[in-house]
Design a protein around this motif. Structure first.
Motif, PDB file in Angstrom:
ATOM      1  N   ALA A 515       0.837  -1.197   0.000  1.00  0.00           N
ATOM      2  CA  ALA A 515       0.000   0.000   0.000  1.00  0.00           C
ATOM      3  C   ALA A 515       0.871   1.246   0.000  1.00  0.00           C
ATOM      4  O   ALA A 515       1.874   1.313   0.719  1.00  0.00           O
ATOM      5  CB  ALA A 515      -0.919   0.014   1.214  1.00  0.00           C
ATOM      6  N   GLY A 516       0.517   2.233  -0.787  1.00  0.00           N
ATOM      7  CA  GLY A 516       1.284   3.473  -0.849  1.00  0.00           C
ATOM      8  C   GLY A 516       2.660   3.246  -1.446  1.00  0.00           C
ATOM      9  O   GLY A 516       2.843   2.417  -2.338  1.00  0.00           O
ATOM     10  N   ASP A 517       3.660   3.955  -0.917  1.00  0.00           N
ATOM     11  CA  ASP A 517       5.011   3.900  -1.472  1.00  0.00           C
ATOM     12  C   ASP A 517       5.962   3.047  -0.635  1.00  0.00           C
ATOM     13  O   ASP A 517       7.168   3.275  -0.618  1.00  0.00           O
ATOM     14  CB  ASP A 517       5.586   5.325  -1.581  1.00  0.00           C
ATOM     15  N   ILE A 518       5.447   2.063   0.065  1.00  0.00           N
ATOM     16  CA  ILE A 518       6.288   1.235   0.936  1.00  0.00           C
ATOM     17  C   ILE A 518       7.234   0.369   0.113  1.00  0.00           C
ATOM     18  O   ILE A 518       6.883  -0.110  -0.962  1.00  0.00           O
ATOM     19  CB  ILE A 518       5.409   0.359   1.854  1.00  0.00           C
ATOM     20  N   PHE A 519       8.471   0.187   0.603  1.00  0.00           N
ATOM     21  CA  PHE A 519       9.474  -0.655  -0.048  1.00  0.00           C
ATOM     22  C   PHE A 519       9.843  -1.817   0.864  1.00  0.00           C
ATOM     23  O   PHE A 519       9.870  -1.677   2.090  1.00  0.00           O
ATOM     24  CB  PHE A 519      10.741   0.152  -0.357  1.00  0.00           C
ATOM     25  N   LEU A 520      10.175  -2.973   0.260  1.00  0.00           N
ATOM     26  CA  LEU A 520      10.602  -4.135   1.030  1.00  0.00           C
ATOM     27  C   LEU A 520      12.104  -4.116   1.309  1.00  0.00           C
ATOM     28  O   LEU A 520      12.615  -5.006   1.985  1.00  0.00           O
ATOM     29  CB  LEU A 520      10.217  -5.427   0.303  1.00  0.00           C
ATOM     30  N   MET A 521      12.801  -3.119   0.785  1.00  0.00           N
ATOM     31  CA  MET A 521      14.206  -2.886   1.130  1.00  0.00           C
ATOM     32  C   MET A 521      14.347  -1.421   1.520  1.00  0.00           C
ATOM     33  O   MET A 521      14.306  -0.530   0.681  1.00  0.00           O
ATOM     34  CB  MET A 521      15.132  -3.207  -0.048  1.00  0.00           C
ATOM     35  N   PRO A 522      14.486  -1.129   2.830  1.00  0.00           N
ATOM     36  CA  PRO A 522      14.628   0.271   3.260  1.00  0.00           C
ATOM     37  C   PRO A 522      15.969   0.855   2.811  1.00  0.00           C
ATOM     38  O   PRO A 522      16.905   0.129   2.452  1.00  0.00           O
ATOM     39  CB  PRO A 522      14.569   0.177   4.796  1.00  0.00           C
ATOM     40  N   GLY A 523      16.067   2.175   2.867  1.00  0.00           N
ATOM     41  CA  GLY A 523      17.332   2.860   2.611  1.00  0.00           C
ATOM     42  C   GLY A 523      17.867   3.471   3.898  1.00  0.00           C
ATOM     43  O   GLY A 523      17.155   3.606   4.886  1.00  0.00           O
ATOM     44  N   LEU A 524      19.133   3.831   3.875  1.00  0.00           N
ATOM     45  CA  LEU A 524      19.725   4.519   5.025  1.00  0.00           C
ATOM     46  C   LEU A 524      19.288   5.981   5.044  1.00  0.00           C
ATOM     47  O   LEU A 524      19.034   6.566   3.986  1.00  0.00           O
ATOM     48  CB  LEU A 524      21.254   4.458   4.950  1.00  0.00           C
ATOM     49  N   PRO A 525      19.198   6.597   6.220  1.00  0.00           N
ATOM     50  CA  PRO A 525      18.890   8.025   6.297  1.00  0.00           C
ATOM     51  C   PRO A 525      20.114   8.856   5.888  1.00  0.00           C
ATOM     52  O   PRO A 525      21.208   8.305   5.671  1.00  0.00           O
ATOM     53  CB  PRO A 525      18.544   8.229   7.771  1.00  0.00           C
ATOM     54  N   LYS A 526      19.938  10.165   5.810  1.00  0.00           N
ATOM     55  CA  LYS A 526      21.032  11.044   5.400  1.00  0.00           C
ATOM     56  C   LYS A 526      22.235  10.893   6.327  1.00  0.00           C
ATOM     57  O   LYS A 526      23.389  10.900   5.869  1.00  0.00           O
ATOM     58  CB  LYS A 526      20.558  12.506   5.400  1.00  0.00           C
ATOM     59  N   GLN A 527      21.987  10.763   7.613  1.00  0.00           N
ATOM     60  CA  GLN A 527      23.079  10.535   8.570  1.00  0.00           C
ATOM     61  C   GLN A 527      22.782   9.236   9.326  1.00  0.00           C
ATOM     62  O   GLN A 527      22.171   9.248  10.396  1.00  0.00           O
ATOM     63  CB  GLN A 527      23.205  11.704   9.542  1.00  0.00           C
ATOM     64  N   PRO A 528      23.194   8.099   8.787  1.00  0.00           N
ATOM     65  CA  PRO A 528      22.883   6.820   9.430  1.00  0.00           C
ATOM     66  C   PRO A 528      23.556   6.668  10.783  1.00  0.00           C
ATOM     67  O   PRO A 528      24.603   7.272  11.049  1.00  0.00           O
ATOM     68  CB  PRO A 528      23.429   5.792   8.434  1.00  0.00           C
ATOM     69  N   ASN A 529      22.930   5.880  11.625  1.00  0.00           N
ATOM     70  CA  ASN A 529      23.471   5.629  12.949  1.00  0.00           C
ATOM     71  C   ASN A 529      24.885   5.050  12.883  1.00  0.00           C
ATOM     72  O   ASN A 529      25.693   5.233  13.792  1.00  0.00           O
ATOM     73  CB  ASN A 529      22.546   4.671  13.711  1.00  0.00           C
ATOM     74  N   ALA A 530      25.203   4.368  11.783  1.00  0.00           N
ATOM     75  CA  ALA A 530      26.531   3.772  11.610  1.00  0.00           C
ATOM     76  C   ALA A 530      27.643   4.818  11.699  1.00  0.00           C
ATOM     77  O   ALA A 530      28.754   4.515  12.151  1.00  0.00           O
ATOM     78  CB  ALA A 530      26.605   3.044  10.274  1.00  0.00           C
ATOM     79  N   GLU A 531      27.361   6.060  11.276  1.00  0.00           N
ATOM     80  CA  GLU A 531      28.371   7.115  11.300  1.00  0.00           C
ATOM     81  C   GLU A 531      28.764   7.513  12.723  1.00  0.00           C
ATOM     82  O   GLU A 531      29.848   8.053  12.936  1.00  0.00           O
ATOM     83  CB  GLU A 531      27.862   8.353  10.561  1.00  0.00           C
TER      84      GLU A 531
END
Length: 545
Positions: A515-531
């Motif tokens: 439904a809507g624009d949901i994806f089954l593979m998310p993307g990282l945010p602009k500043q991911p927690n990994a940084e």
């Protein structure tokens, strides 16, 4: 105040054999993973009561559902109850992405937090490997003559990390079977759903064999069993299907197993873990992901149907901050007193209460997860709104005080849990059509005026209606709104849910609707927690939360 990691490192957990022994699990039934983690496949003889923890729609402010779940169980233990937890495993996607760790917070955590948030006992890797083994066996079958006459491959590879570049790829270059393909995140893989819904190893193998991997030239669905992959996949998952036992900072046992997301999957820990918890404790506290429109709906309409669970009570977690956010307040303004924004956001909580009570017939209590900036009057506004619906709202401080901060909530939950409760009701009947089931969830649970099915979805309904007869539906949509539009916060009205496509998950035993624009593979945010993460020369990790 100490950080979550500092609190976790100062804790002195018990050996897992001691935690298991307190539940009645014998040492010979444990498979230790170090000193503080173990797997078990043994069942006890109890028939405990199941308590569901769910929440309002999440916001940037957060609502602390896992923290409250852990604090509630710790509080019940403080009150002398035989209780344990049944929770999901964290995915590396959110850990390194927008959210960080998912093992609770403050003084309400499960431990060992770093292990649980990272590789844990290897379940996520086993699921990823089983998924991708099937993918490689499909391509190998095609390469060596394609005896099954496979025309279209629908099975996708997976990865337990956020990576938007893998949503759509071209593979098979160089060997004559080039095609458009893609990856899903492991938490959204059908293998994850199969593992979480399987009752035992034989059921796991059957479900794996039932997985649809594509279509042949006659339009017939081809399964993993025809690829002869189910035995090898089961071998990879033979240990992963066994529930993991850990503990809270206060020593409350916790079965942490399976990790499907609730926005793009069915959002509940494994049936085996919940069943094991109920077999050893008088009360089992479990959590369903994201808001009650997603996690709780799927927990009740899919998991409880499959396993025959009948929860005795539902806890809906809310925060003053998140309700103000739902009322239009910006994140940086949430510490300011704003009764109008709070009251404007309250209809979101009210809708979730109505759903749990009126649609599913559950006894409900609201847990107001308190932040330091919340005023007494703001708490009372929430309490009064709940009173009008005949529901008690209880302020809790599990993050700051652990189980001691959840004792009032525990008493309210126990009062409900020990009451007579009827048989669980559902949002739809299984004998209806796919379109009717999706529409029932959208109108009853989300509050939509209707559903629009795009041509691709209409085509799939025609293809799957007979094959998927009698199966539940699993709707993938944004977690941030009752609608399929994340911008429509609070309790939107007069909206239509748009279903753009459907997938038949024969192994899992449900139909997925996108439904809507949901994806089954998310993307990282602009500043991911990994940084923000660091590790020193002694292997000490910082920034995991």
């Amino acid at each position: 105040m100490l950080s979550d990691i500092e609190i976790a490192r100062k804790a002195k957990p018990k050996p897992i054999t001691e935690v298991a022994g307190a539940l009645g699990i014998k040492e010979e039934h444990l498979i230790p993973y170090g000193k503080y983690m173990a797997k078990t496949e043994a069942m006890g003889g109890k028939k405990g009561k199941l308590i569901l923890v769910t929440a309002i729609n999440p916001t940037a402010a957060g609502e602390g559902k896992t923290t409250v779940s852990i604090g509630l169980a710790d509080a019940m233990k403080r009150l002398g109850k035989n209780v344990c937890l049944a929770l999901r495993e964290p995915s590396l996607g959110p850990v390194f992405g927008v959210k960080g760790g998912a093992a609770g917070g403050g003084y309400a955590q499960i431990t060992p937090m770093e292990n649980i948030n990272l590789h844990f006992t290897g379940d996520m890797h086993a699921i990823t490997s089983a998924n991708n083994l099937l993918a490689s066996m499909i391509d190998n079958h095609i390469y060596f003559g394609n005896a099954l006459r496979i025309k279209k491959v629908t099975w996708r590879r997976c990865l337990d990390l956020n990576d938007r570049a893998l949503r759509n790829i071209v593979d098979g270059l160089g060997w004559g079977s080039t095609r458009e393909d893609g990856f899903d995140i492991t938490a959204a893989s059908e293998i994850m759903a199969v593992l979480c819904l399987a009752s035992d190893l034989n059921d796991l193998k059957k479900r794996l064999g039932d997985i649809v991997i594509g279509e042949d030239y006659d339009g017939r669905l081809v399964t993993a069993r025809e690829i002869k992959a189910e035995e090898a996949m089961t071998i990879l998952l033979a240990d992963a299907i066994k529930p993991n036992l850990v503990q809270t900072l206060e020593g409350t046992p916790a079965f942490v197993h399976g990790g499907p997301f609730a926005n793009i999957a069915h959002g509940c820990n494994s049936i085996r873990a919940t069943r094991t918890a109920l077999s050893y404790a008088d009360y089992a506290v479990t959590e369903a992901g994201f808001g009650a429109d997603l996690g709780a709906e799927k927990f009740l309409d899919i998991k409880c149907r499959t396993a025959g669970f009948n929860p005795c009570a539902a806890v809906i977690v809310a925060t003053v901050r998140a309700l103000k956010c739902a009322g239009g307040k910006k994140k940086e303004e949430l510490s300011e007193r704003d009764d109008k924004a709070l009251e404007k956001g309250l209809p979101n909580l009210i809708k979730h209460i109505e759903n749990m009570k009126n649609v599913y017939g559950l006894n409900v209590v609201v847990a107001v997860n308190r932040f330091f900036s919340d005023s007494e009057e703001e708490i009372k506004i929430v309490e009064r709104a709940c009173e009008k619906l005949g529901v008690k709202a209880v302020c809790c401080e599990c993050f700051a005080r652990g189980g001691a901060g959840g004792e009032e909530l525990a008493r309210a939950v126990l009062e409900l849990a020990d009451k007579e409760h009827g048989k669980l009701k559902f949002a739809y009947e299984l004998n209806g059509g796919i379109r009717e089931k999706i529409t029932a969830v959208a109108t009853k649970i989300y509050g939509a005026s209707g559903v629009k099915f795009l041509p691709a979805a209409e085509k799939r309904i025609t293809e799957y209606e007979t094959k998927a007869a009698g199966l539940p539906v699993c709707i993938a949509k944004t977690q941030y709104s009752l609608s399929d539009n994340p911008a429509l916060v609070g309790r939107p009205e007069n909206f239509t849910v748009t279903v753009r496509d459907l997938y038949y998950r024969a192994g899992a035993g449900f139909v997925v609707a996108l439904a809507g624009d949901i994806f089954l593979m998310p993307g990282l945010p602009k500043q991911p927690n990994a940084e923000k993460m660091t590790i020193d020369e002694n292997g000490i990790i910082d920034g995991l939360f």
